[in-house]
Design a protein around this motif. Structure first.
Motif, mmCIF file in Angstrom:
data_model
loop_
_atom_site.group_PDB
_atom_site.id
_atom_site.type_symbol
_atom_site.label_atom_id
_atom_site.label_comp_id
_atom_site.label_asym_id
_atom_site.label_seq_id
_atom_site.Cartn_x
_atom_site.Cartn_y
_atom_site.Cartn_z
ATOM 1 N N GLU A 1 0.803 -1.216 0.000
ATOM 2 C CA GLU A 1 0.000 0.000 0.000
ATOM 3 C C GLU A 1 0.842 1.275 0.000
ATOM 4 O O GLU A 1 0.343 2.337 -0.397
ATOM 5 C CB GLU A 1 -0.921 0.019 1.229
ATOM 6 C CG GLU A 1 -1.903 -1.151 1.289
ATOM 7 C CD GLU A 1 -2.773 -1.094 2.521
ATOM 8 O OE1 GLU A 1 -2.525 -0.215 3.384
ATOM 9 O OE2 GLU A 1 -3.696 -1.932 2.631
ATOM 10 N N LEU A 2 2.084 1.217 0.440
ATOM 11 C CA LEU A 2 2.903 2.411 0.623
ATOM 12 C C LEU A 2 4.001 2.521 -0.427
ATOM 13 O O LEU A 2 4.605 1.519 -0.820
ATOM 14 C CB LEU A 2 3.554 2.403 2.011
ATOM 15 C CG LEU A 2 2.618 2.419 3.218
ATOM 16 C CD1 LEU A 2 3.432 2.305 4.508
ATOM 17 C CD2 LEU A 2 1.766 3.680 3.237
ATOM 18 N N THR A 3 4.271 3.728 -0.861
ATOM 19 C CA THR A 3 5.440 4.007 -1.695
ATOM 20 C C THR A 3 6.637 4.239 -0.789
ATOM 21 O O THR A 3 6.475 4.476 0.418
ATOM 22 C CB THR A 3 5.211 5.266 -2.540
ATOM 23 O OG1 THR A 3 5.098 6.399 -1.651
ATOM 24 C CG2 THR A 3 3.965 5.146 -3.396
ATOM 25 N N PRO A 4 7.866 4.197 -1.326
ATOM 26 C CA PRO A 4 9.028 4.518 -0.499
ATOM 27 C C PRO A 4 8.932 5.894 0.161
ATOM 28 O O PRO A 4 9.332 6.059 1.323
ATOM 29 C CB PRO A 4 10.183 4.450 -1.490
ATOM 30 C CG PRO A 4 9.745 3.426 -2.481
ATOM 31 C CD PRO A 4 8.268 3.666 -2.645
ATOM 32 N N THR A 5 8.388 6.880 -0.543
ATOM 33 C CA THR A 5 8.216 8.206 0.049
ATOM 34 C C THR A 5 7.233 8.168 1.213
ATOM 35 O O THR A 5 7.457 8.793 2.261
ATOM 36 C CB THR A 5 7.726 9.207 -1.011
ATOM 37 O OG1 THR A 5 8.686 9.283 -2.064
ATOM 38 C CG2 THR A 5 7.529 10.589 -0.403
ATOM 39 N N ALA A 6 6.152 7.412 1.054
ATOM 40 C CA ALA A 6 5.170 7.290 2.135
ATOM 41 C C ALA A 6 5.769 6.572 3.339
ATOM 42 O O ALA A 6 5.411 6.869 4.486
ATOM 43 C CB ALA A 6 3.935 6.546 1.632
ATOM 44 N N VAL A 7 6.679 5.644 3.105
ATOM 45 C CA VAL A 7 7.378 4.977 4.199
ATOM 46 C C VAL A 7 8.158 6.009 5.012
ATOM 47 O O VAL A 7 8.142 5.990 6.252
ATOM 48 C CB VAL A 7 8.321 3.876 3.671
ATOM 49 C CG1 VAL A 7 9.253 3.386 4.777
ATOM 50 C CG2 VAL A 7 7.515 2.711 3.128
ATOM 51 N N CYS A 8 8.842 6.900 4.336
ATOM 52 C CA CYS A 8 9.608 7.946 5.035
ATOM 53 C C CYS A 8 8.688 8.811 5.884
ATOM 54 O O CYS A 8 9.016 9.138 7.037
ATOM 55 C CB CYS A 8 10.360 8.810 4.028
ATOM 56 S SG CYS A 8 11.676 7.942 3.154
ATOM 57 N N ASP A 9 7.534 9.190 5.344
ATOM 58 C CA ASP A 9 6.585 9.997 6.108
ATOM 59 C C ASP A 9 6.104 9.250 7.346
ATOM 60 O O ASP A 9 5.997 9.832 8.442
ATOM 61 C CB ASP A 9 5.384 10.361 5.227
ATOM 62 C CG ASP A 9 5.751 11.295 4.078
ATOM 63 O OD1 ASP A 9 6.788 11.989 4.191
ATOM 64 O OD2 ASP A 9 5.008 11.312 3.080
ATOM 65 N N ALA A 10 5.814 7.967 7.187
ATOM 66 C CA ALA A 10 5.344 7.166 8.317
ATOM 67 C C ALA A 10 6.416 7.039 9.389
ATOM 68 O O ALA A 10 6.122 7.119 10.591
ATOM 69 C CB ALA A 10 4.908 5.786 7.834
ATOM 70 N N LEU A 11 7.664 6.859 8.989
ATOM 71 C CA LEU A 11 8.761 6.758 9.953
ATOM 72 C C LEU A 11 8.904 8.052 10.740
ATOM 73 O O LEU A 11 9.114 8.041 11.965
ATOM 74 C CB LEU A 11 10.068 6.430 9.231
ATOM 75 C CG LEU A 11 10.181 5.042 8.611
ATOM 76 C CD1 LEU A 11 11.446 4.938 7.763
ATOM 77 C CD2 LEU A 11 10.187 3.956 9.685
ATOM 78 N N ALA A 12 8.815 9.170 10.039
ATOM 79 C CA ALA A 12 8.932 10.456 10.716
ATOM 80 C C ALA A 12 7.782 10.662 11.699
ATOM 81 O O ALA A 12 7.971 11.175 12.809
ATOM 82 C CB ALA A 12 8.965 11.579 9.684
ATOM 83 N N ASP A 13 6.576 10.248 11.318
ATOM 84 C CA ASP A 13 5.406 10.418 12.185
ATOM 85 C C ASP A 13 5.478 9.528 13.419
ATOM 86 O O ASP A 13 5.109 9.953 14.524
ATOM 87 C CB ASP A 13 4.125 10.091 11.400
ATOM 88 C CG ASP A 13 3.818 11.128 10.333
ATOM 89 O OD1 ASP A 13 4.380 12.242 10.407
ATOM 90 O OD2 ASP A 13 3.039 10.807 9.402
ATOM 91 N N HIS A 14 5.945 8.290 13.251
ATOM 92 C CA HIS A 14 5.943 7.328 14.359
ATOM 93 C C HIS A 14 7.149 7.475 15.282
ATOM 94 O O HIS A 14 7.144 6.952 16.396
ATOM 95 C CB HIS A 14 5.904 5.897 13.811
ATOM 96 C CG HIS A 14 4.580 5.506 13.248
ATOM 97 N ND1 HIS A 14 3.439 5.437 14.007
ATOM 98 C CD2 HIS A 14 4.198 5.164 11.984
ATOM 99 C CE1 HIS A 14 2.418 5.058 13.250
ATOM 100 N NE2 HIS A 14 2.845 4.899 12.025
ATOM 101 N N GLY A 15 8.189 8.127 14.836
ATOM 102 C CA GLY A 15 9.366 8.275 15.675
ATOM 103 C C GLY A 15 10.146 6.992 15.866
ATOM 104 O O GLY A 15 10.841 6.814 16.878
ATOM 105 N N ALA A 16 10.069 6.076 14.902
ATOM 106 C CA ALA A 16 10.833 4.826 15.001
ATOM 107 C C ALA A 16 12.324 5.115 14.921
ATOM 108 O O ALA A 16 12.759 6.030 14.217
ATOM 109 C CB ALA A 16 10.420 3.882 13.881
ATOM 110 N N THR A 17 13.118 4.327 15.636
ATOM 111 C CA THR A 17 14.572 4.486 15.579
ATOM 112 C C THR A 17 15.229 3.484 14.649
ATOM 113 O O THR A 17 16.418 3.596 14.352
ATOM 114 C CB THR A 17 15.193 4.334 16.978
ATOM 115 O OG1 THR A 17 14.963 3.002 17.460
ATOM 116 C CG2 THR A 17 14.591 5.347 17.951
#
Length: 370
Positions: free
Chosen positions: A191-207
């Motif tokens: 469901e996600l593009t690589p760009t959307a993955v980056c947005d999700a990582l930034a939102d979730h604060g994953a390390t």
């Protein structure tokens, strides 16, 4: 091993070959480089056996079939090889494919030594027909989870695709990290593009972001996007399934592909046999041999020992797994019954967490061992 009354040496010595069937992904969408390394290791071992006189005066023959990462193609290949008269089946890299091959081999009572597929549930029910050289996924991925915890990562994101293998990996990581306060966030790459993955990582604060996806797509574009996103400069990218092991990874990603920890099944120091095999494999492969090439060599080493001692009768080969004691390229190989593992298992191959050195992408750094 104690030689029983009927060994190969006491059987037919008319010069006809002893055949071993080999499965490997040699075309797309299979992981072709992994398949090539697996077969290179097997072919080298077969050459060594035949140069040393074969098996009781008979040459060893490897009969290779390409699975192309297709379970149904693998099942058809098992049927064909069984009809062709192979004494045993070997190989395969992809876990979902190996599971189908193992089920078919078990149904046909064709002994199968799985080289490189880690899925715990290789067969639905316990079987004597199947043995495995590589560690079970639960064993290796627990070591990877220990590495993550030791490095201070408790909020993990996984970029994943629909597959029993990736689903199993996600569950194992969650089970290992949750008791220590860790969390695992799933990012569905269907469901996600690589760009959307980056947005999700930034939102979730994953390390940390773990790549539980195919190679080169979508693993390579995900790495490129994350590494070029300034918001994610401090995030760790990991690949427990081993995507960075092969030369293609370095070719496609260069410096962007460094510093990405993955699992590989090599000891800190190879055995004397392993040192000799590594030199020969380098000449065959041009690039440094992966752990998969050593798994291929060890597969044939084990089967050769069994065939020499117990002959080509399939039932006797299957009965021999718990009696195996072979010095391989990476250590002493013996099989036993491990808890919750349905096949005879080498307990355990060496396991390392390594990455490509940012200062020298062709060099691997050992970060953790289990």
């Amino acid at each position: 091993m104690n030689t029983p009354p009927s060994s190969l040496a006491a059987q037919c010595t008319d010069g006809s070959s002893v055949r071993i069937g080999a499965l490997a992904p040699l075309t797309r969408p299979g992981w072709v480089e992994a398949g090539q390394h697996l077969i290179a290791g097997m072919e080298l071992a077969v050459r060594d056996v035949n140069e040393a006189g074969g098996l009781g005066g008979r040459p060893l023959e490897l009969v290779v079939r390409d699975t192309a990462a297709d379970p149904q193609r693998a099942a058809a290949a098992v049927d064909e090889l069984a009809h062709f008269g192979v004494a045993a089946l070997a190989g395969e890299y992809h876990s979902v494919v190996a599971r189908t091959a193992a089920a078919r081999a078990d149904a046909l009572r064709l002994p199968y030594l799985c080289s490189s597929a880690v899925l715990d549930a290789l067969t639905e029910e316990p079987t004597d027909a199947v043995a495995r050289l590589c560690p079970a996924q639960s064993h290796g991925w627990r070591i990877y989870a220990d590495f993550l915890r030791g490095a201070g990562h408790s909020r993990i994101a996984v970029a994943t695709q629909p597959s029993v293998y990736w689903t199993s990996g996600t569950r194992l990581l969650r089970d290992c990290l949750a008791p220590h306060g860790g969390t695992v966030i799933e990012l569905d790459m269907s469901e996600l593009t690589p760009t959307a993955v980056c947005d999700a990582l930034a939102d979730h604060g994953a390390t940390a972001l773990l790549l539980l996806v195919g190679h080169p797509e979508p693993a390579v574009p995900v790495v490129q996007s994350v590494r070029r996103d300034r918001r994610l400069a401090g995030i760790l990218i990991g690949a427990p399934a081993g995507q960075p092991e092969f030369a293609e990874w370095e070719t496609l990603l260069g410096e962007l592909g460094t510093g990405i920890p993955f699992l590989r099944y090599l000891p800190r120091h190879l055995t004397p046999l392993g040192v000799r095999v590594e030199k020969a494999l380098r000449a065959r492969l041009v690039h440094a041999p992966s752990f998969v090439a050593f798994e291929g060599y060890d597969t044939i080493a084990v089967l050769t020992d069994v065939l020499r001692t117990y002959g080509t009768d399939r039932a006797r080969i299957a009965e021999a797994w718990p009696r195996v004691a072979v010095d391989g390229t990476r250590g002493r190989i013996e099989f036993s019954r491990a808890p919750a593992i349905s096949v005879w298992q080498w307990t355990w191959p060496p396991v390392q967490v390594v990455d490509r050195d940012p200062a020298n992408p062709g060099r691997f750094r050992i970060l953790h061992a289990g």
